[in-house]
Scaffold this active site. Sequence first.
Site, PDB file in Angstrom:
ATOM      1  N   ARG A   1      44.583  27.662  48.018  1.00  0.00           N
ATOM      2  CA  ARG A   1      43.727  28.578  47.282  1.00  0.00           C
ATOM      3  C   ARG A   1      42.766  29.351  48.181  1.00  0.00           C
ATOM      4  NH1 ARG A   1      44.922  30.824  43.074  1.00  0.00           N
ATOM      5  NH2 ARG A   1      43.161  31.915  42.211  1.00  0.00           N
TER       6      ARG A   1
ATOM      7  N   ARG B   1      44.878  31.346  37.289  1.00  0.00           N
ATOM      8  CA  ARG B   1      43.798  31.412  38.278  1.00  0.00           C
ATOM      9  C   ARG B   1      43.667  32.861  38.764  1.00  0.00           C
ATOM     10  NH1 ARG B   1      43.598  26.088  42.096  1.00  0.00           N
ATOM     11  NH2 ARG B   1      41.450  26.796  42.263  1.00  0.00           N
ATOM     12  N   PRO B   2      43.147  33.748  37.897  1.00  0.00           N
ATOM     13  CA  PRO B   2      43.058  35.152  38.281  1.00  0.00           C
ATOM     14  C   PRO B   2      42.049  35.365  39.411  1.00  0.00           C
ATOM     15  CG  PRO B   2      41.924  34.761  36.192  1.00  0.00           C
ATOM     16  CD  PRO B   2      42.565  33.470  36.577  1.00  0.00           C
ATOM     17  N   ILE B   3      42.201  36.487  40.118  1.00  0.00           N
ATOM     18  CA  ILE B   3      41.206  36.809  41.158  1.00  0.00           C
ATOM     19  C   ILE B   3      40.613  38.207  40.904  1.00  0.00           C
ATOM     20  CG2 ILE B   3      42.099  35.265  42.966  1.00  0.00           C
ATOM     21  CD1 ILE B   3      43.419  37.804  44.189  1.00  0.00           C
ATOM     22  N   ASP B   4      40.602  38.574  39.622  1.00  0.00           N
ATOM     23  CA  ASP B   4      40.092  39.904  39.276  1.00  0.00           C
ATOM     24  C   ASP B   4      38.631  40.105  39.684  1.00  0.00           C
ATOM     25  OD1 ASP B   4      39.911  37.878  37.106  1.00  0.00           O
ATOM     26  OD2 ASP B   4      38.675  39.386  36.146  1.00  0.00           O
ATOM     27  N   GLN B   5      37.838  39.041  39.640  1.00  0.00           N
ATOM     28  CA  GLN B   5      36.414  39.200  39.990  1.00  0.00           C
ATOM     29  C   GLN B   5      36.227  39.407  41.496  1.00  0.00           C
ATOM     30  OE1 GLN B   5      33.957  39.472  37.516  1.00  0.00           O
ATOM     31  NE2 GLN B   5      35.875  39.534  36.374  1.00  0.00           N
TER      32      GLN B   5
ATOM     33  N   ILE C   1      36.765  24.985  32.249  1.00  0.00           N
ATOM     34  CA  ILE C   1      37.084  25.829  33.414  1.00  0.00           C
ATOM     35  C   ILE C   1      38.593  26.047  33.552  1.00  0.00           C
ATOM     36  CG2 ILE C   1      36.714  26.166  35.908  1.00  0.00           C
ATOM     37  CD1 ILE C   1      34.035  25.743  34.542  1.00  0.00           C
TER      38      ILE C   1
ATOM     39  N   ARG D   1      45.194  16.981  50.493  1.00  0.00           N
ATOM     40  CA  ARG D   1      44.562  18.290  50.646  1.00  0.00           C
ATOM     41  C   ARG D   1      43.045  18.171  50.670  1.00  0.00           C
ATOM     42  NH1 ARG D   1      45.327  21.468  46.160  1.00  0.00           N
ATOM     43  NH2 ARG D   1      43.663  22.531  47.245  1.00  0.00           N
TER      44      ARG D   1
ATOM     45  N   ASN E   1      35.289  22.094  49.737  1.00  0.00           N
ATOM     46  CA  ASN E   1      35.177  23.469  49.254  1.00  0.00           C
ATOM     47  C   ASN E   1      34.130  24.295  50.005  1.00  0.00           C
ATOM     48  OD1 ASN E   1      37.310  23.099  47.557  1.00  0.00           O
ATOM     49  ND2 ASN E   1      36.072  22.621  45.752  1.00  0.00           N
TER      50      ASN E   1
HETATM   51  N1  EPU Z   1      38.085  33.265  37.156  1.00  0.00           N
HETATM   52  C1  EPU Z   1      38.436  34.486  36.670  1.00  0.00           C
HETATM   53  N2  EPU Z   1      38.536  35.523  37.560  1.00  0.00           N
HETATM   54  C2  EPU Z   1      38.304  35.375  38.884  1.00  0.00           C
HETATM   55  C3  EPU Z   1      37.934  34.113  39.378  1.00  0.00           C
HETATM   56  C4  EPU Z   1      37.840  33.064  38.485  1.00  0.00           C
HETATM   57  O1  EPU Z   1      38.640  34.658  35.468  1.00  0.00           O
HETATM   58  O2  EPU Z   1      38.410  36.360  39.619  1.00  0.00           O
HETATM   59  C5  EPU Z   1      37.937  32.129  36.213  1.00  0.00           C
HETATM   60  C6  EPU Z   1      38.942  30.998  36.510  1.00  0.00           C
HETATM   61  O3  EPU Z   1      40.174  31.223  35.872  1.00  0.00           O
HETATM   62  C7  EPU Z   1      38.202  29.783  36.012  1.00  0.00           C
HETATM   63  C8  EPU Z   1      36.725  30.119  36.259  1.00  0.00           C
HETATM   64  O4  EPU Z   1      36.668  31.525  36.435  1.00  0.00           O
HETATM   65  O5  EPU Z   1      38.390  29.649  34.627  1.00  0.00           O
HETATM   66  C9  EPU Z   1      36.120  29.462  37.496  1.00  0.00           C
HETATM   67  O6  EPU Z   1      36.949  29.709  38.625  1.00  0.00           O
HETATM   68  P1  EPU Z   1      36.370  29.706  40.111  1.00  0.00           P
HETATM   69  O7  EPU Z   1      36.617  31.042  40.692  1.00  0.00           O
HETATM   70  O8  EPU Z   1      34.977  29.198  40.093  1.00  0.00           O
HETATM   71  O9  EPU Z   1      37.313  28.669  40.812  1.00  0.00           O
HETATM   72  P2  EPU Z   1      37.889  28.734  42.289  1.00  0.00           P
HETATM   73  O10 EPU Z   1      36.921  29.397  43.178  1.00  0.00           O
HETATM   74  O11 EPU Z   1      39.290  29.232  42.266  1.00  0.00           O
HETATM   75  C10 EPU Z   1      36.774  26.529  43.074  1.00  0.00           C
HETATM   76  C11 EPU Z   1      37.260  25.260  43.701  1.00  0.00           C
HETATM   77  C12 EPU Z   1      37.968  24.428  42.642  1.00  0.00           C
HETATM   78  C13 EPU Z   1      37.009  24.154  41.488  1.00  0.00           C
HETATM   79  C14 EPU Z   1      36.474  25.482  40.930  1.00  0.00           C
HETATM   80  C15 EPU Z   1      35.434  25.302  39.851  1.00  0.00           C
HETATM   81  C16 EPU Z   1      37.702  25.974  45.949  1.00  0.00           C
HETATM   82  C17 EPU Z   1      38.680  26.263  47.012  1.00  0.00           C
HETATM   83  N3  EPU Z   1      38.178  25.602  44.768  1.00  0.00           N
HETATM   84  O12 EPU Z   1      37.941  27.203  42.613  1.00  0.00           O
HETATM   85  O13 EPU Z   1      38.263  23.198  43.286  1.00  0.00           O
HETATM   86  O14 EPU Z   1      37.683  23.475  40.450  1.00  0.00           O
HETATM   87  O15 EPU Z   1      35.877  26.243  42.000  1.00  0.00           O
HETATM   88  O16 EPU Z   1      34.356  24.560  40.316  1.00  0.00           O
HETATM   89  O17 EPU Z   1      36.497  26.064  46.164  1.00  0.00           O
HETATM   90  C18 EPU Z   1      39.372  21.205  43.660  1.00  0.00           C
HETATM   91  O18 EPU Z   1      38.628  21.045  44.641  1.00  0.00           O
HETATM   92  O19 EPU Z   1      40.122  20.305  43.211  1.00  0.00           O
HETATM   93  C19 EPU Z   1      39.377  22.497  42.981  1.00  0.00           C
HETATM   94  C20 EPU Z   1      40.330  22.885  42.147  1.00  0.00           C
END
Ligand code: EPU
Length: 419
Positions: free
Chosen positions: A93, A122-126, A328, A398, A23
């Site tokens: 992702r 897995r929203p990306i609103d933030q 999460i 992956r 990551n």
């Molecule tokens: N979330 C929102 N809005 C956003 C972004 C996130 O509501 O814009 C919510 C998500 O739905 C979730 C929480 O915030 O409930 C945390 O999500 P985060 O953004 O931290 O996750 P991510 O960046 O999509 C990364 C890792 C994941 C890991 C999570 C949590 C990468 C590429 N992926 O995902 O890794 O589970 O952080 O630590 O860095 C894995 O490696 O198996 C994996 C899934």
Amino acid sequence: MEKLIITGPTPLKGEVEINGAKNAAVAILPATLLINGVCTINNLPNISDVQILCKILEKMGAKITWNSSNEITIDTRNINTTQAPLDLTSKFRASYYLIGAMLGRAGKIEVGMPGGCKLGARPIDQHIKGFELLGASVEVRNGAISAKANCLKGNSIYMDVVSVGATINIMLAAVLAKGTTVIDNAAKEPHIVDVANFLNTMGADIRGAGTDVIKINGVEKLHGDCTYSVVPDQIEAGTFMLAAIASKGDLLIKNCITKHLECITAKILEIGGNVEDYGDSIRVWYTKRPNKAIIKTLPYPGFPTDLQPQMGVVLSTANGTSIINESIWESRFQYTDELNKMGAKITAQGKSAVFEGVDELFGAPVYSTDLRAGAALIVAGVSANGVTEVYNLQHIDRGYENIEEKFRKIGANIQRVKE
Ligand code: EPU
């Protein structure tokens, strides 16, 4: 199609070397787009997410040379498009990091809607909120995201949820913006610090990474001509720590930063496992049946969601009834159906699961539903009595380099075969 055939039980014993963090790597590669030059990245895990990212960067005009299986030199001087290949970017992702990086480099980008493991919404609103506060406009249409900005300007950004991806993405976009950006309620994972260290090595001015307030003073440009080493993968290290306990083994896990593993160490000690911490390596060994436990996954430094399934395997045969609360991802208990096929007694409902400890697991055909579920099923297969067949290896490949070879070296009877 490939599958793993594992014959157990085998107590895993010996030494295992940890690779660079997936990551961190999947963010550092897009971050090279902010440099109009050449840099070398080593300790890069050779996993399929990294290979796809390299392909995407090459299609955008980067020149990549593999110096060894874990080191590349990347030249980003001839990037010639603001359109990332939609088919490849929607496969995983971390393609969303191309948005932050290309907004910084060119003020424009189009990428496919990010894919990745199916872990629930897995929203990306933030991410979008952050880009917009820096002055970009973002549009999501027909399965693609386009973002553009005439001039990015620093701003104060409060994250409504603690998000690894959004924190890194906003950091990427802010590095070359005019003025200062402050990210409040930022995520604190080691890979966030690693991406900030990489960018600072290249001339960025990022302070506070690893705390919940990150300040980015925009700079004119980044320079290349640097070599950077990716931080060790705390999730891979944690996977082997839990594998040592689940398999009744004794492992020395090398090339890790044990500070990043404190929450896992604490839980292993709590359930009656043994840990010796040497700073850059850690020994974990089994002496008695694990005690039951209550686990809640949380952002770092809490117990990581990415080790929840592996811990689930350990608790399946613990003494008593354990509970895991997943805070999460709403669909991270899909692996429990597979463990139940192996004789586990797990009841999962919503974001909680109850694990009634059984005496032992038995081999069965099982399907990995996502990356960490797949790793957990390998750990279960090694620990279970009889033959386990693990399917859907594309998820595991992956994020884990040479996983069956690593398990074989520490005693597992494991083979990858083509169907
Ligand atoms: N979330 C929102 N809005 C956003 C972004 C996130 O509501 O814009 C919510 C998500 O739905 C979730 C929480 O915030 O409930 C945390 O999500 P985060 O953004 O931290 O996750 P991510 O960046 O999509 C990364 C890792 C994941 C890991 C999570 C949590 C990468 C590429 N992926 O995902 O890794 O589970 O952080 O630590 O860095 C894995 O490696 O198996 C994996 C899934």
